[in-house]
Write a protein that holds these residues in place. Structure first.
Motif, PDB file in Angstrom:
ATOM      1  N   GLY A   1      21.836  21.301  -8.640  1.00  0.00           N
ATOM      2  CA  GLY A   1      20.896  20.921  -7.589  1.00  0.00           C
ATOM      3  C   GLY A   1      19.463  21.201  -8.003  1.00  0.00           C
ATOM      4  N   PHE A   2      19.267  22.305  -8.704  1.00  0.00           N
ATOM      5  CA  PHE A   2      17.926  22.634  -9.206  1.00  0.00           C
ATOM      6  C   PHE A   2      17.451  21.569 -10.189  1.00  0.00           C
ATOM      7  CE2 PHE A   2      14.739  24.828 -11.707  1.00  0.00           C
ATOM      8  CZ  PHE A   2      14.053  25.580 -10.757  1.00  0.00           C
ATOM      9  N   LEU A   3      18.353  21.108 -11.066  1.00  0.00           N
ATOM     10  CA  LEU A   3      17.996  20.051 -12.018  1.00  0.00           C
ATOM     11  C   LEU A   3      17.713  18.729 -11.311  1.00  0.00           C
ATOM     12  CD1 LEU A   3      20.587  20.739 -14.867  1.00  0.00           C
ATOM     13  CD2 LEU A   3      18.150  21.292 -14.870  1.00  0.00           C
ATOM     14  N   ALA A   4      18.514  18.405 -10.295  1.00  0.00           N
ATOM     15  CA  ALA A   4      18.320  17.149  -9.568  1.00  0.00           C
ATOM     16  C   ALA A   4      17.032  17.146  -8.774  1.00  0.00           C
ATOM     17  CB  ALA A   4      19.504  16.899  -8.631  1.00  0.00           C
ATOM     18  N   GLY A   5      16.502  18.317  -8.467  1.00  0.00           N
ATOM     19  CA  GLY A   5      15.297  18.410  -7.656  1.00  0.00           C
ATOM     20  C   GLY A   5      13.995  18.221  -8.415  1.00  0.00           C
ATOM     21  N   ARG A   6      14.070  18.027  -9.724  1.00  0.00           N
ATOM     22  CA  ARG A   6      12.846  17.845 -10.510  1.00  0.00           C
ATOM     23  C   ARG A   6      12.162  16.523 -10.170  1.00  0.00           C
ATOM     24  NH1 ARG A   6      15.214  18.469 -16.409  1.00  0.00           N
ATOM     25  NH2 ARG A   6      16.730  17.081 -15.397  1.00  0.00           N
ATOM     26  N   ASP A   7      10.834  16.509 -10.255  1.00  0.00           N
ATOM     27  CA  ASP A   7      10.023  15.362  -9.844  1.00  0.00           C
ATOM     28  C   ASP A   7      10.036  14.283 -10.924  1.00  0.00           C
ATOM     29  OD1 ASP A   7       8.295  13.687  -8.570  1.00  0.00           O
ATOM     30  OD2 ASP A   7       6.497  14.864  -8.993  1.00  0.00           O
TER      31      ASP A   7
ATOM     32  N   GLN B   1      12.498  20.204  -5.416  1.00  0.00           N
ATOM     33  CA  GLN B   1      13.377  20.623  -4.322  1.00  0.00           C
ATOM     34  C   GLN B   1      14.314  21.770  -4.709  1.00  0.00           C
ATOM     35  OE1 GLN B   1      13.062  17.018  -5.036  1.00  0.00           O
ATOM     36  NE2 GLN B   1      11.296  17.373  -3.701  1.00  0.00           N
ATOM     37  N   GLY B   2      14.164  22.293  -5.924  1.00  0.00           N
ATOM     38  CA  GLY B   2      15.020  23.373  -6.396  1.00  0.00           C
ATOM     39  C   GLY B   2      15.031  24.609  -5.508  1.00  0.00           C
ATOM     40  N   PRO B   3      13.864  25.091  -5.024  1.00  0.00           N
ATOM     41  CA  PRO B   3      13.883  26.274  -4.151  1.00  0.00           C
ATOM     42  C   PRO B   3      14.721  26.081  -2.895  1.00  0.00           C
ATOM     43  CG  PRO B   3      11.667  25.887  -4.981  1.00  0.00           C
ATOM     44  CD  PRO B   3      12.492  24.715  -5.411  1.00  0.00           C
TER      45      PRO B   3
ATOM     46  N   SER C   1       0.797  -1.214   0.000  1.00  0.00           N
ATOM     47  CA  SER C   1       0.000   0.000   0.000  1.00  0.00           C
ATOM     48  C   SER C   1       0.828   1.261   0.000  1.00  0.00           C
ATOM     49  CB  SER C   1      -0.907   0.029   1.245  1.00  0.00           C
ATOM     50  OG  SER C   1      -0.118  -0.032   2.422  1.00  0.00           O
ATOM     51  N   ALA C   2       2.153   1.105   0.137  1.00  0.00           N
ATOM     52  CA  ALA C   2       3.003   2.293   0.221  1.00  0.00           C
ATOM     53  C   ALA C   2       3.060   2.975  -1.126  1.00  0.00           C
ATOM     54  CB  ALA C   2       4.413   1.896   0.671  1.00  0.00           C
ATOM     55  N   ALA C   3       2.881   4.276  -1.117  1.00  0.00           N
ATOM     56  CA  ALA C   3       2.961   5.052  -2.344  1.00  0.00           C
ATOM     57  C   ALA C   3       4.403   5.241  -2.730  1.00  0.00           C
ATOM     58  CB  ALA C   3       2.288   6.417  -2.139  1.00  0.00           C
ATOM     59  N   PRO C   4       4.703   5.377  -4.019  1.00  0.00           N
ATOM     60  CA  PRO C   4       6.074   5.628  -4.423  1.00  0.00           C
ATOM     61  C   PRO C   4       6.531   6.969  -3.892  1.00  0.00           C
ATOM     62  CG  PRO C   4       4.570   5.861  -6.285  1.00  0.00           C
ATOM     63  CD  PRO C   4       3.786   5.285  -5.170  1.00  0.00           C
ATOM     64  N   VAL C   5       7.842   7.106  -3.718  1.00  0.00           N
ATOM     65  CA  VAL C   5       8.356   8.324  -3.120  1.00  0.00           C
ATOM     66  C   VAL C   5       8.279   9.500  -4.075  1.00  0.00           C
ATOM     67  CG1 VAL C   5       9.884   7.157  -1.537  1.00  0.00           C
ATOM     68  CG2 VAL C   5      10.677   7.627  -3.832  1.00  0.00           C
ATOM     69  N   SER C   6       8.066   9.272  -5.333  1.00  0.00           N
ATOM     70  CA  SER C   6       7.888  10.352  -6.282  1.00  0.00           C
ATOM     71  C   SER C   6       6.551  10.173  -6.962  1.00  0.00           C
ATOM     72  CB  SER C   6       9.015  10.340  -7.328  1.00  0.00           C
ATOM     73  OG  SER C   6       8.776  11.289  -8.333  1.00  0.00           O
ATOM     74  N   ALA C   7       6.002  11.266  -7.443  1.00  0.00           N
ATOM     75  CA  ALA C   7       4.699  11.202  -8.090  1.00  0.00           C
ATOM     76  C   ALA C   7       4.785  10.800  -9.550  1.00  0.00           C
ATOM     77  CB  ALA C   7       3.998  12.565  -7.975  1.00  0.00           C
ATOM     78  N   ALA C   8       5.984  10.532 -10.042  1.00  0.00           N
ATOM     79  CA  ALA C   8       6.138  10.165 -11.434  1.00  0.00           C
ATOM     80  C   ALA C   8       5.456   8.834 -11.715  1.00  0.00           C
ATOM     81  CB  ALA C   8       7.627  10.072 -11.792  1.00  0.00           C
TER      82      ALA C   8
ATOM     83  N   ALA D   1      11.508  18.655   2.168  1.00  0.00           N
ATOM     84  CA  ALA D   1      11.814  18.280   0.792  1.00  0.00           C
ATOM     85  C   ALA D   1      10.866  17.215   0.263  1.00  0.00           C
ATOM     86  CB  ALA D   1      13.261  17.809   0.687  1.00  0.00           C
ATOM     87  N   THR D   2      10.510  16.229   1.101  1.00  0.00           N
ATOM     88  CA  THR D   2       9.632  15.160   0.643  1.00  0.00           C
ATOM     89  C   THR D   2       8.206  15.642   0.414  1.00  0.00           C
ATOM     90  OG1 THR D   2       9.278  14.495   2.953  1.00  0.00           O
ATOM     91  CG2 THR D   2      10.973  13.323   1.705  1.00  0.00           C
ATOM     92  N   ARG D   3       7.879  16.814   0.913  1.00  0.00           N
ATOM     93  CA  ARG D   3       6.540  17.364   0.718  1.00  0.00           C
ATOM     94  C   ARG D   3       6.461  18.325  -0.470  1.00  0.00           C
ATOM     95  NH1 ARG D   3       6.951  15.867   5.871  1.00  0.00           N
ATOM     96  NH2 ARG D   3       5.082  15.352   7.080  1.00  0.00           N
ATOM     97  N   LEU D   4       7.603  18.602  -1.087  1.00  0.00           N
ATOM     98  CA  LEU D   4       7.638  19.517  -2.224  1.00  0.00           C
ATOM     99  C   LEU D   4       7.719  18.731  -3.530  1.00  0.00           C
ATOM    100  CD1 LEU D   4      10.207  22.190  -0.960  1.00  0.00           C
ATOM    101  CD2 LEU D   4       7.712  22.405  -1.045  1.00  0.00           C
TER     102      LEU D   4
END
Length: 420
Positions: free
Chosen positions: A401-407, A294-296, A204-211, A288-291
């Motif tokens: 870091g901004f690029l790595a933060g994309r969902d 994570q770029g900002p 039932s665990a959701a994936p850590v990313s919304a992708a 971070a996990t709620r955004l």
């Protein structure tokens, strides 16, 4: 496991894992920050030049890159718990013998042995968090990062006063931290036999990313991580933040001492810088996990670093406490990077590969930084050029870091490239 009592037994093991994670994290930086606090005494005692001292501060990322890349292979063969247990034992052994082996070569070799244990533990901590706490990646990464920051700051703050209290020998002051590593071995001993027993993510665990999950094989051992742009961005971000962190840990006390700050206070200032990671390392991963991006967070941390470097150049002694605080906030890019490792892959296999790739590649990138700072410091006779280098490296750190933060996840990127 006794029949009819699986839940209490599993709960006991889970609590033991938490204790083991915290104690392991406490030992992942004292080998470095205790040396930074006594670097001048070690240089005098071993007859090191500024360039050689810069090489010494480059040893940690070199060892992390070389040994960290082997951590997933070792974990598959022996189990993650056994590897971390061996890592803690290596840290204890290296810290105990390095002040007494005699000569610069022996000191470097013993340091490298301790750093080998740190390297494999560095890589496997996100993997252990992902496997045992798949629905609490943010909070557990925060707890681990907070303990790591606490160990870092305690070593920076206490090494000098403990050295003075025990007779003033830098050898004794450095060897003391082996005791903490010995304690960290204990909770991992029962987990040596837990090979393969780590709980998988609940259905039932959701994936850590919304992708979306389509097109990605969840446990693909042939995942070609080098085909992921996000993996490369995260590796570069990890490398640049590590560069800043190891320059700070290795050289910040010397910056303050050269500005007229007493040695004890310079160590405390480094401890303040590291201590900023205690509360922020717990908060930032949860935020971070709620955004979705994570770029900002990357931008805010980078801006604090630029302000701190400017202050160290303009008024290193007058505003010492402010610059220490700002550099401490900037150093919290490390728990952010660890959090993104857990968020940018879907499975424990993906996290293991991404963690090994990002950390090993990143630490390779970070190797020249502390060495260049030592060379610039020795040849220029001041801190203007080294600080300019540090500020200049912060700009690409913010960009990658901004690029790595994309969902998105590495599995989806690799699958998309394979289908193209």
């Amino acid at each position: 496991m006794e029949p009819g009592r699986p839940a209490p037994t599993r709960a006991w093991v889970t609590r033991l894992v938490v204790v083991g994670i915290v104690l392991a994290a406490l030992n992942l930086r004292p080998a470095i920050t205790s040396l930074g606090a006594l670097l001048e005494e070690v240089r005098d005692g071993l007859g090191m030049s500024g360039t050689l001292a810069g090489l010494l501060t480059s040893v940690p990322p070199l060892c992390f890159a070389l040994f960290g890349s082997q951590a997933p292979r070792l974990a598959r063969r022996f189990g993650a718990g056994a590897v971390v247990c061996a890592g803690m034992a290596a840290i204890a052994t290296g810290l105990l013998i390095r002040p007494f082996v005699g000569g610069t070569a022996g000191f470097l070799a013993a340091t490298a042995f301790a750093l080998m244990g740190i390297a494999v533990s560095n890589v496997l901590m996100p993997v252990i968090v992902k496997r045992w706490f798949p629905d609490r990646v943010g909070s557990m990464t925060g707890l681990y990062s907070m303990a790591l920051a606490l160990g870092t700051s305690l070593a920076a703050a206490l090494t000098v006063p403990l050295t003075d209290a025990l007779g003033g020998s830098w050898r004794t002051g450095l060897a003391l931290w082996a005791v903490v590593a010995v304690v960290a071995v204990v909770p991992w001993l029962p987990l040596v036999r837990e090979r393969g027993a780590e709980p998988a993510a609940p259905a039932s665990a959701a994936p850590v990313s919304a992708a979306p999950a389509s097109g990605a094989r969840q446990e693909d051992p042939a995942l070609r991580i080098t085909h992921s742009r996000t993996a490369w961005a995260l590796a570069c971000f990890f490398g640049l933040q590590a560069t800043a962190a190891y320059i700070t840990m290795g050289w910040m006390p010397q910056i303050f001492r050269d500005a007229g700050v007493p040695a004890g206070e310079a160590g405390v200032l480094l401890a303040v810088t590291m201590a900023m990671g205690v509360p922020l390392a717990f908060v930032i991963p949860r935020v971070a996990t709620r955004l979705p991006h994570q770029g900002p967070v990357v931008i805010v941390l980078g801006a604090c670093g630029l302000a701190g470097y400017a202050g160290l150049y303009l008024a290193p002694a007058g505003g010492a406490w402010a610059w220490a605080l700002l550099c401490g906030i900037a150093n919290c890019a490390f728990p952010l990077a660890l959090t993104m490792v857990g968020m940018r892959a879907r499975s424990s296999v993906g996290v293991a590969k991404l963690s090994a790739f990002a950390q090993s590649t990143g630490y390779l990138i970070s190797i020249p930084g502390p060495l260049l700072v030592g060379m610039l410091y020795q040849h220029s006779g001041g801190w203007g050029l080294p600080l300019a280098l540090m500020a200049g490296l912060m700009v690409p750190q913010i960009a990658v870091g901004f690029l790595a933060g994309r969902d998105r996840t590495i599995e989806d990127e690799v699958a998309a490239r394979a289908a193209a």
